[in-house]
Scaffold this active site. Structure first.
Site, PDB file in Angstrom:
ATOM      1  N   ASN A  42      44.317  37.801  43.482  1.00  0.00           N
ATOM      2  CA  ASN A  42      42.950  38.065  43.012  1.00  0.00           C
ATOM      3  C   ASN A  42      42.870  37.968  41.486  1.00  0.00           C
ATOM      4  OD1 ASN A  42      42.302  38.610  45.679  1.00  0.00           O
ATOM      5  ND2 ASN A  42      42.481  40.832  45.452  1.00  0.00           N
ATOM      6  N   GLU A 136      52.752  45.346  43.032  1.00  0.00           N
ATOM      7  CA  GLU A 136      52.831  44.939  44.443  1.00  0.00           C
ATOM      8  C   GLU A 136      54.007  44.016  44.698  1.00  0.00           C
ATOM      9  OE1 GLU A 136      49.098  43.378  45.938  1.00  0.00           O
ATOM     10  OE2 GLU A 136      48.534  45.343  46.676  1.00  0.00           O
ATOM     11  N   GLY A 213      35.409  53.472  38.404  1.00  0.00           N
ATOM     12  CA  GLY A 213      34.410  53.183  39.427  1.00  0.00           C
ATOM     13  C   GLY A 213      32.987  53.247  38.888  1.00  0.00           C
ATOM     14  N   GLY A 216      32.205  53.717  35.171  1.00  0.00           N
ATOM     15  CA  GLY A 216      32.443  52.687  34.155  1.00  0.00           C
ATOM     16  C   GLY A 216      33.908  52.529  33.788  1.00  0.00           C
ATOM     17  N   GLY A 242      38.678  45.861  40.820  1.00  0.00           N
ATOM     18  CA  GLY A 242      39.640  46.142  39.744  1.00  0.00           C
ATOM     19  C   GLY A 242      40.360  44.876  39.292  1.00  0.00           C
ATOM     20  N   ASP A 243      40.646  43.998  40.236  1.00  0.00           N
ATOM     21  CA  ASP A 243      41.348  42.743  39.901  1.00  0.00           C
ATOM     22  C   ASP A 243      40.443  41.842  39.055  1.00  0.00           C
ATOM     23  OD1 ASP A 243      43.450  43.654  41.496  1.00  0.00           O
ATOM     24  OD2 ASP A 243      42.550  42.775  43.288  1.00  0.00           O
TER      25      ASP A 243
HETATM   26  O1  RIB Z   1      42.966  44.890  44.969  1.00  0.00           O
HETATM   27  C1  RIB Z   1      42.606  44.424  46.234  1.00  0.00           C
HETATM   28  C2  RIB Z   1      43.803  43.912  46.977  1.00  0.00           C
HETATM   29  O2  RIB Z   1      44.682  44.984  47.233  1.00  0.00           O
HETATM   30  C3  RIB Z   1      43.514  43.311  48.320  1.00  0.00           C
HETATM   31  O3  RIB Z   1      43.178  41.943  48.252  1.00  0.00           O
HETATM   32  C4  RIB Z   1      44.773  43.600  49.128  1.00  0.00           C
HETATM   33  O4  RIB Z   1      45.522  42.480  49.441  1.00  0.00           O
HETATM   34  C5  RIB Z   1      45.569  44.587  48.280  1.00  0.00           C
HETATM   35  O5  RIB Z   1      46.631  43.991  47.666  1.00  0.00           O
END
Ligand code: RIB
Length: 290
Positions: A42, A136, A213, A216, A242-243
């Site tokens: 993302n 992750e 959120g 802000g 957030g991404d």
């Molecule tokens: O930040 C959203 C993401 O968190 C999702 O797309 C999911 O895959 C998790 O990694």
């Protein structure tokens, strides 16, 4: 100059529900979709749609090849992404009618980075480039150390937060992106200002970007502290908000804007993301955000 993102790639299984499933409960869902996701993917998509030159580094299994194709069609350079025999990472996401989500993540191929692979990728870049990483994948601490030792700037999104995050060399990070839960877990504080102050005291060379959120976002760094309110929108699905924020904030900084303008840009972009379903597919292009 480019961004090299050592990032997760997930197949997102998204289930629309009228409320999150409770302990002991079995629940039928209203709708189901399979989407491209992963915080890493993302954020690469957000950077590319924001107009940044971005290279993604990561691993997928054969069932995740469509994730790599998605990166490519979004303009992300995928020459470093490797396809292997193991199972791809995936996420199980519940999204409520109010647009809130809760997410389970299976690490899969996001956990097979090796030191050799990281070195090989970093060898192709130089001090003018920026390394981005989330929590992750494996080897997060090592990626931060190696990038910094090459004189590169480092952005770290401490999501999802776990017991390992405070063991990483966070003092080497230039921009630390956290939401309120992650900021509280790392700092031990609850109030927004207490979180940013505690993190700045502990990490004096690190700019903290705290997203909160509907309240802000706050930037606390060497230039000072700036807060920007969230836009008022009707949320359909907050996944990837957030991404989007991380990608567009970095776009602002790389374009030479100050942190407050970067917060404004990121706020506008993520406000659009939450009005659309899905993860990567909900991220807007720069022109729309402007
Ligand atoms: O930040 C959203 C993401 O968190 C999702 O797309 C999911 O895959 C998790 O990694």
């Amino acid at each position: 100059m480019g961004v090299i993102n050592f990032g997760s790639l997930n197949i997102d299984y998204t289930y629309r529900v009228d409320g999150f499933v409770q302990p002991g409960e079995t629940k039928a869902v209203q709708a189901m979709s399979v989407n491209c996701g992963g915080k890493g993917l993302n954020q690469s998509v957000a950077l590319a749609r924001a107009g940044v030159n971005v290279y993604h580094a990561g691993f997928v299994g054969t069932q995740g090849i469509f994730l790599v194709e998605k990166l490519g069609t979004c303009g992300v350079d995928t020459r470093w992404v490797r396809t292997v025999e193991e199972s791809s990472g995936h996420a199980v996401i519940q999204v409520t009618d109010e647009g809130q989500n809760c997410i389970l993540v299976y690490t899969g191929t996001n956990g097979i980075f090796t030191e050799d692979y990281v070195d090989q990728v970093l060898d192709a870049f130089g001090p003018e480039d920026l390394v981005l990483v989330q929590n992750e994948t494996n080897l997060v601490g090592s990626i931060i150390r190696k990038a910094k030792s090459r004189g590169m700037r480092v952005a770290f999104n401490a999501a999802p937060v776990d017991g390992q995050v405070t063991q990483y060399p966070l003092d080497l990070v230039d921009w630390l992106f956290v939401n309120e839960t992650e900021g509280a877990a790392i700092s031990g504080e609850q109030e927004y200002s207490a979180i940013t102050q505690a993190l700045r005291r502990r990490l004096p060379h690190t700019a903290v970007v705290l997203t909160v959120g509907a309240d802000g976002s706050i930037y606390a760094g060497p230039e000072g502290t700036f807060a920007v309110p969230a836009r008022q929108v009707s949320a359909v699905d907050t996944t990837a908000a957030g991404d989007t924020f991380t990608g567009f904030f970095l776009r602002g900084i790389l374009a030479g804007e100050g942190p407050e303008a970067a917060l404004e840009l990121a706020t506008a972009a993520s406000a659009i993301t939450v009005t659309r379903p899905g993860a990567a597919d909900s991220i807007p292009e720069l022109a729309e955000v402007l």
